[in-house]
Each structure stands twice: as C-alpha cells, then as structure tokens.
Design a protein around this motif. Structure first.
Motif, PDB file in Angstrom:
ATOM      1  N   VAL A 335       0.848  -1.190   0.000  1.00 14.12           N
ATOM      2  CA  VAL A 335       0.000   0.000   0.000  1.00 14.12           C
ATOM      3  C   VAL A 335       0.885   1.241   0.000  1.00 14.12           C
ATOM      4  CG1 VAL A 335      -1.505   1.384   1.489  1.00 14.12           C
ATOM      5  CG2 VAL A 335      -2.057  -1.012   1.046  1.00 14.12           C
ATOM      6  N   VAL A 336       0.609   2.160  -0.916  1.00 12.04           N
ATOM      7  CA  VAL A 336       1.379   3.398  -1.033  1.00 12.04           C
ATOM      8  C   VAL A 336       0.427   4.579  -0.942  1.00 12.04           C
ATOM      9  CG1 VAL A 336       2.776   4.819  -2.589  1.00 12.04           C
ATOM     10  CG2 VAL A 336       3.212   2.371  -2.419  1.00 12.04           C
ATOM     11  N   LYS A 337       0.848   5.576  -0.162  1.00 11.56           N
ATOM     12  CA  LYS A 337       0.042   6.804  -0.083  1.00 11.56           C
ATOM     13  C   LYS A 337       0.882   7.977  -0.559  1.00 11.56           C
ATOM     14  CE  LYS A 337      -2.457   9.955   2.954  1.00 11.56           C
ATOM     15  NZ  LYS A 337      -2.721  10.417   4.328  1.00 11.56           N
ATOM     16  N   PRO A 338       0.334   8.822  -1.446  1.00 15.95           N
ATOM     17  CA  PRO A 338       1.073  10.010  -1.899  1.00 15.95           C
ATOM     18  C   PRO A 338       1.346  10.966  -0.748  1.00 15.95           C
ATOM     19  CG  PRO A 338      -0.836   9.574  -3.312  1.00 15.95           C
ATOM     20  CD  PRO A 338      -0.977   8.704  -2.107  1.00 15.95           C
ATOM     21  N   HIS A 339       2.429  11.737  -0.891  1.00 20.11           N
ATOM     22  CA  HIS A 339       2.745  12.758   0.107  1.00 20.11           C
ATOM     23  C   HIS A 339       1.615  13.787   0.113  1.00 20.11           C
ATOM     24  CE1 HIS A 339       4.706  15.980   2.241  1.00 20.11           C
ATOM     25  NE2 HIS A 339       5.800  15.269   2.407  1.00 20.11           N
ATOM     26  N   PRO A 340       0.921  13.988   1.244  1.00 23.45           N
ATOM     27  CA  PRO A 340      -0.278  14.842   1.261  1.00 23.45           C
ATOM     28  C   PRO A 340      -0.017  16.304   0.914  1.00 23.45           C
ATOM     29  CG  PRO A 340       0.399  14.247   3.490  1.00 23.45           C
ATOM     30  CD  PRO A 340       1.214  13.418   2.566  1.00 23.45           C
ATOM     31  N   GLN A 341       1.186  16.831   1.273  1.00 21.98           N
ATOM     32  CA  GLN A 341       1.474  18.234   0.968  1.00 21.98           C
ATOM     33  C   GLN A 341       2.172  18.411  -0.381  1.00 21.98           C
ATOM     34  OE1 GLN A 341       2.150  17.401   4.587  1.00 21.98           O
ATOM     35  NE2 GLN A 341       0.025  18.065   4.621  1.00 21.98           N
ATOM     36  N   GLN A 342       2.472  17.303  -1.077  1.00 20.69           N
ATOM     37  CA  GLN A 342       3.178  17.404  -2.359  1.00 20.69           C
ATOM     38  C   GLN A 342       2.464  16.624  -3.450  1.00 20.69           C
ATOM     39  OE1 GLN A 342       5.517  19.482  -2.771  1.00 20.69           O
ATOM     40  NE2 GLN A 342       6.000  19.969  -0.648  1.00 20.69           N
ATOM     41  N   LEU A 343       1.160  16.592  -3.375  1.00 14.40           N
ATOM     42  CA  LEU A 343       0.376  15.893  -4.382  1.00 14.40           C
ATOM     43  C   LEU A 343       0.581  16.571  -5.741  1.00 14.40           C
ATOM     44  CD1 LEU A 343      -1.620  13.527  -4.494  1.00 14.40           C
ATOM     45  CD2 LEU A 343      -3.477  15.190  -4.317  1.00 14.40           C
ATOM     46  N   GLY A 344       0.961  15.795  -6.735  1.00 20.82           N
ATOM     47  CA  GLY A 344       1.208  16.357  -8.058  1.00 20.82           C
ATOM     48  C   GLY A 344       2.660  16.679  -8.326  1.00 20.82           C
ATOM     49  N   SER A 345       3.537  16.363  -7.374  1.00 20.64           N
ATOM     50  CA  SER A 345       4.958  16.674  -7.572  1.00 20.64           C
ATOM     51  C   SER A 345       5.637  15.669  -8.495  1.00 20.64           C
ATOM     52  CB  SER A 345       5.690  16.718  -6.227  1.00 20.64           C
ATOM     53  OG  SER A 345       5.635  15.458  -5.579  1.00 20.64           O
ATOM     54  N   LEU A 346       5.154  14.415  -8.481  1.00 21.41           N
ATOM     55  CA  LEU A 346       5.736  13.398  -9.345  1.00 21.41           C
ATOM     56  C   LEU A 346       5.098  13.429 -10.728  1.00 21.41           C
ATOM     57  CD1 LEU A 346       6.074  10.270  -7.018  1.00 21.41           C
ATOM     58  CD2 LEU A 346       7.922  11.655  -7.958  1.00 21.41           C
ATOM     59  N   PRO A 347       5.875  13.175 -11.780  1.00 21.67           N
ATOM     60  CA  PRO A 347       5.322  13.152 -13.138  1.00 21.67           C
ATOM     61  C   PRO A 347       4.419  11.946 -13.366  1.00 21.67           C
ATOM     62  CG  PRO A 347       7.630  12.511 -13.154  1.00 21.67           C
ATOM     63  CD  PRO A 347       7.335  12.981 -11.770  1.00 21.67           C
ATOM     64  N   ARG A 348       3.632  12.002 -14.424  1.00 20.82           N
ATOM     65  CA  ARG A 348       2.674  10.938 -14.726  1.00 20.82           C
ATOM     66  C   ARG A 348       3.367   9.582 -14.865  1.00 20.82           C
ATOM     67  NH1 ARG A 348      -2.271  12.332 -17.653  1.00 20.82           N
ATOM     68  NH2 ARG A 348      -1.826  10.526 -18.976  1.00 20.82           N
ATOM     69  N   GLN A 349       4.556   9.581 -15.483  1.00 17.06           N
ATOM     70  CA  GLN A 349       5.233   8.307 -15.711  1.00 17.06           C
ATOM     71  C   GLN A 349       5.522   7.599 -14.397  1.00 17.06           C
ATOM     72  OE1 GLN A 349       5.997  11.294 -16.951  1.00 17.06           O
ATOM     73  NE2 GLN A 349       7.209  11.162 -18.846  1.00 17.06           N
ATOM     74  N   ALA A 350       5.919   8.365 -13.376  1.00 18.41           N
ATOM     75  CA  ALA A 350       6.224   7.777 -12.077  1.00 18.41           C
ATOM     76  C   ALA A 350       4.968   7.227 -11.415  1.00 18.41           C
ATOM     77  CB  ALA A 350       6.901   8.808 -11.180  1.00 18.41           C
ATOM     78  N   ILE A 351       3.884   7.993 -11.445  1.00 12.98           N
ATOM     79  CA  ILE A 351       2.624   7.547 -10.841  1.00 12.98           C
ATOM     80  C   ILE A 351       2.101   6.302 -11.552  1.00 12.98           C
ATOM     81  CG2 ILE A 351       0.210   8.176 -10.462  1.00 12.98           C
ATOM     82  CD1 ILE A 351       2.215   9.502  -8.543  1.00 12.98           C
ATOM     83  N   LYS A 352       2.207   6.283 -12.875  1.00 14.41           N
ATOM     84  CA  LYS A 352       1.764   5.112 -13.638  1.00 14.41           C
ATOM     85  C   LYS A 352       2.551   3.879 -13.230  1.00 14.41           C
ATOM     86  CE  LYS A 352       1.160   3.438 -18.377  1.00 14.41           C
ATOM     87  NZ  LYS A 352       1.342   3.758 -19.822  1.00 14.41           N
ATOM     88  N   ALA A 353       3.864   4.033 -13.081  1.00 14.05           N
ATOM     89  CA  ALA A 353       4.711   2.908 -12.682  1.00 14.05           C
ATOM     90  C   ALA A 353       4.359   2.423 -11.279  1.00 14.05           C
ATOM     91  CB  ALA A 353       6.178   3.314 -12.753  1.00 14.05           C
ATOM     92  N   ILE A 354       4.140   3.372 -10.357  1.00 14.88           N
ATOM     93  CA  ILE A 354       3.806   3.001  -8.978  1.00 14.88           C
ATOM     94  C   ILE A 354       2.483   2.246  -8.925  1.00 14.88           C
ATOM     95  CG2 ILE A 354       3.106   3.956  -6.738  1.00 14.88           C
ATOM     96  CD1 ILE A 354       5.168   6.220  -7.266  1.00 14.88           C
ATOM     97  N   ALA A 355       1.490   2.708  -9.681  1.00 15.84           N
ATOM     98  CA  ALA A 355       0.161   2.084  -9.669  1.00 15.84           C
ATOM     99  C   ALA A 355       0.175   0.665 -10.231  1.00 15.84           C
ATOM    100  CB  ALA A 355      -0.825   2.948 -10.458  1.00 15.84           C
ATOM    101  N   GLN A 356       1.195   0.316 -10.990  1.00 16.59           N
ATOM    102  CA  GLN A 356       1.306  -1.035 -11.535  1.00 16.59           C
ATOM    103  C   GLN A 356       1.742  -2.045 -10.482  1.00 16.59           C
ATOM    104  OE1 GLN A 356       3.953   0.017 -14.943  1.00 16.59           O
ATOM    105  NE2 GLN A 356       2.492  -1.165 -16.157  1.00 16.59           N
TER     106      GLN A 356
END
Length: 488
Positions: A335-356
């Motif tokens: 289970v991974v939770k995004p940093h609450p104060q830095q939502l949107g700091s990572l690019p789409r490619q990183a989020i896509k990879a994490i969600a996999q």
C-alpha cells in the motif's frame, strides 16, 4: 570553552524569509559572547538593514572569489568522493521542472552539473582559504542539502571547529539539534534507557495526545502564530522583485517568471488529478486497509534533503516501489500513499509505474488508519516511520532517520536483504508498550523549545540559549579529548 578556536559563529542563510530572524539570532549570540557573521547564499538573498558588513563581505569576496587551488586537491582534502553526488541535492531542488522519470534537462547528461560543480569549487576554495587564515568559525545552520551548507560543514570540521545543525522535531513548536548530515539525535544514540516515573508520565501524556489528535506531524506548518505572515511575505516579495529587475532584465524577466510559475502550477494540478484518478477512491481505500494484510510505504517528497542527502540511492521511488513489491511475503499487499502536501509533484510516468506495483491509497485517508492496520511500515526516513513506532508497528528504514539509532527499527543497509528484513520485522510483532514509551521519551528529550525563522524576542532567546549551551558542551568535550589523559 575551547578558546583556541575562538568564539566566532558563521550563520549561513538561504532565503530572505529568515533574514530578520537571523539578525535577531546574531544579536542573541553576541549577548552570549559569540561574534557572528551572516553568510547569504547568493546576491538574490536580499538583506534588511543591519547586515551591511556581512553583505559587503559576501558580495565582495565570496561571490566574486576566483579559486586558487585546483578542484581535485580540494575534493581530496575534504574527502568528497564525487562532486556530482555532492551537488545533487541543490540541482534537484533548483530545477523545478525535473524529477524522477521525467524528461528534459536530465537528458542533457553532464550539462546540468557544470555550474554547480563550479560553485562547489569556488565555495571550497573560499572557505578553505578563510579558515586557513584563521578567520573561520563554528557553523550553526538549519538542515539542508545546499552546497553552501555542506561545504561549511566539511571545512569547519576539517579545521577543528564545531558544526551544529538545527532541524525538524515532531514535537509541535520545538526544533532538534544534531552534529552531522545523518541527523543523528543524541537522545537516540544510547541503546540503554531507564525512565524515571516522571519521565514515563510525561512520555505517556505525549503519546496519548499524539494518538488522540490523529493529526499528521508537520501538517499545520512551522510558522509561529506571533508572526505577521502577510507583512513578511509582502516585504520579501518586494525585495525579490527589486533584485529580479536589477539582475535579470526588468519587466520582461518578471513576465517570464510569472508565466513559468503559472505553467508549473497548472502542470502540478493536472498531475495531482491524475494521481487521484490512478488510485483507489476513499471507500475502496478504507475497505482495503480494513480487510487486507499489507505493508505500508509512504511516498516522500523527492526534493527534500531527507531523500537527496540521507537516502540518495532511493531518489527514484517508482523503481524502489517495484523492487519492494517483489520483496513482500506472498499473502501481503503493498500500500502506497502520496505525500499529502506534495500531491502532483511526481510526473505521470512515475505515478503510472507506482500504480502497476502497489495499491495507491486516496490522499484523504488518514495515515493513522493506514498505520494501525498495517503489518509493517517501510520508509526511507519519513516522519510516518516515527508515527508508526508510536503505534508499536515494525518499521523498516532504508535511509538515515533521527529515530533509527537505538534499536527500535529494522534498518536495511544492503538492499538485497530487504525481503529478509521485512519478514523479520513482521515476525517481531513490533514494539512493546515499554519500548513505545521509550521512543516518546527520546523524542521529548531531543527536542528544544523554539521555531526557526520566528524573529520574536522570546523565541529567538530560547533558540540562542539552547544552541549556545549545546555548542559550549561540544567544545568542552573537544577540549577534553584534545588534552587527553595526563602522563603518569
């Protein structure tokens, strides 16, 4: 007090937002017999009245300094194995359009580092010469990975001066003091601890307050309620605009700067929406953490020194999460939770990879709920790791954390042992009630009253008192080590 090293303090500042506070802190140091020199990072750190001497020193000497020694000699002298690794934190911090899995400036391999390595060369040579001429001093500075910070730390220690760092404390309204970039708190350095009844009661009250509030540490910010934030912001903005017009070509520069900032904000908002879309909604998130066995990994903001200095190998957390996902026991999810104060700091490619490779929890789900239901928590050095200890959870750390020095965490020094350490942590069952109280006590013992950047008189006085007491203690210890045992 070690008189041979004098009573001079160097106080670097990286932003004009702390200029007024720094001036007041200098006055408090001088009341206690320490001569203090302010070192602004560059010409864009505009200083209020009272800094003329410091400003002339820095602008006239440091910023225009031409190195006399070659960089290889200086790197060897101050034990810097890789200049690019050394400047990496400042590169990441200043290039706002760059991040893990992003394209752009990193594709121009080598180019981005050149000006920073040149700055490192100039800084090393300048302070090497300054200290060599006997004009250096003990360094007091807030934690960070900027070149000025790290150079002053290395040079001061090499020449026998003290280097004192100030940093974050999870106790509201407090700060921490430590002596190296690993953020090792003295209160966590001793493995054995005997709590008095009063210590135990204080720790227990602190623990109950933490659990009852269920608030994220640091979420309320670090500003003092006594500060006039609007007034300070206007003053700082005015100074920045004047210097921007003076140094960067007037109104056209202001327009370009505004467009760049606005563009970045729009991109951040879009990435934040994409992050939420790729993950579970709130209802799905609560169902998962209630009904599943899982390991929790909290995403960390990749630009802060916790990552770029103290967990540099794990800067690309998307890669780490893929590796972590195949290091879990068969019956556990990640289970991974995004940093609450830095939502949107990572690019789409990183989020896509994490969600996999992991279940991406909705950012509005309280971290306390995720921690309480987890089998274990894996973190670089996040404050979530500290919060997890207060719930008695097994915590696996990959980077240097202030809470990892007394045996309460499972520290991974060799990543190939990650799976083994995770299994070991789960089977340990976490901390006992006694150990939880010890963690709370160590945090309280290592925290000092005061808010860095708040220039109000009482606050600055408290900070100066704590820092001079700590510095005096360090100098006394150094004196005793130098004198050594008397010959028989």
């Amino acid at each position: 007090m070690c008189e041979s090293k004098g009573r001079q303090i160097l106080l670097p500042i990286l932003s004009e937002t702390v200029a007024e506070f720094s001036l007041e802190l200098r006055r408090e140091f001088e009341k206690r017999g320490f001569s203090t020199r302010i070192i602004p990072k560059d010409e864009f750190v505009l200083l209020p009245s009272g800094f003329q001497e410091d400003s002339e020193f820095v602008m006239g000497k440091y910023l225009s300094h031409a190195p006399k020694k070659d960089i290889h000699t200086l790197l060897e002298k101050y034990e810097i194995a890789s200049p690019r690794s050394f400047v990496f934190p400042q590169v990441v911090y200043e290039h706002k359009d760059v991040g893990p899995h992003s394209t752009g400036i990193w594709s121009n391999e080598g180019h981005v580092y050149s000006p920073y390595v040149s700055l490192l060369h100039r800084s090393l040579d300048f302070f090497d010469q300054l200290y060599g001429e006997g004009q250096g001093g003990h360094v007091v500075q807030y934690q960070g990975g900027e070149i000025l910070h790290r150079v002053l730390h290395r040079v001061a220690l090499h020449h026998g001066y003290e280097s004192v760092w100030v940093g974050f404390s999870p106790v509201e309204g407090d700060f921490s003091i430590f002596e190296n970039e690993s953020v090792e708190w003295d209160s966590f350095s001793d493995t054995e601890l005997n709590l008095s009844p009063a210590d135990a009661d204080r720790a227990r009250d602190f623990l109950h307050e933490f659990r009852d509030s269920r608030a994220a540490i640091g979420a309320s910010g670090e500003e003092s309620p006594n500060l006039s934030l609007i007034s300070r912001t206007i003053s700082v903005t005015q100074r920045r605009l004047r210097r921007l017009i003076e140094f960067q070509g007037g109104k056209k520069a202001l327009i370009r700067r505004f467009i760049s900032r606005r563009t970045r904000q729009i991109q951040t908002n879009l990435r934040a929406k994409y992050t939420v879309w790729r993950g579970l909604d709130e209802s799905e998130s609560h169902s998962l953490i209630t009904d599943s066995k899982y390991i929790f990994y909290p995403l960390q903001y990749f630009r802060e020194s916790r990552v770029t200095v103290r967990a540099q190998p794990f800067y690309d957390q998307a890669w780490l999460i893929e590796y972590l996902s195949r290091s879990l026991p068969a019956d556990h999810e990640l289970v991974v939770k995004p940093h609450p104060q830095q939502l949107g700091s990572l690019p789409r490619q990183a989020i896509k990879a994490i969600a996999q490779y992991a279940e991406l929890i909705h950012p509005d789900v309280n971290s306390h709920d995720i921690i309480e239901n987890s089998a274990a928590v894996v973190t670089l050095n996040n404050t979530v790791g500290y919060e997890s200890l207060l719930y008695g959870k097994p915590v696996i750390t990959l980077g240097d954390a202030f809470y990892d020095g007394a045996g309460y965490t499972h520290d991974v020094k060799n990543l190939s042992h990650l799976a083994e350490r995770i299994n070991e942590a789960i089977q340990s069952g976490g901390l006992s009630d006694e150990e939880i109280l010890e963690v709370a006590h160590r945090v309280l013992s290592g925290s000092h009253k005061g808010i860095w950047s708040d220039p109000t008189e009482d606050n600055v006085e408290r900070i100066a008192e704590s820092l001079t007491e700590y510095l005096s203690q360090r100098l006394t210890e150094s004196n005793n080590q130098l004198s050594g045992p008397q010959s028989r």
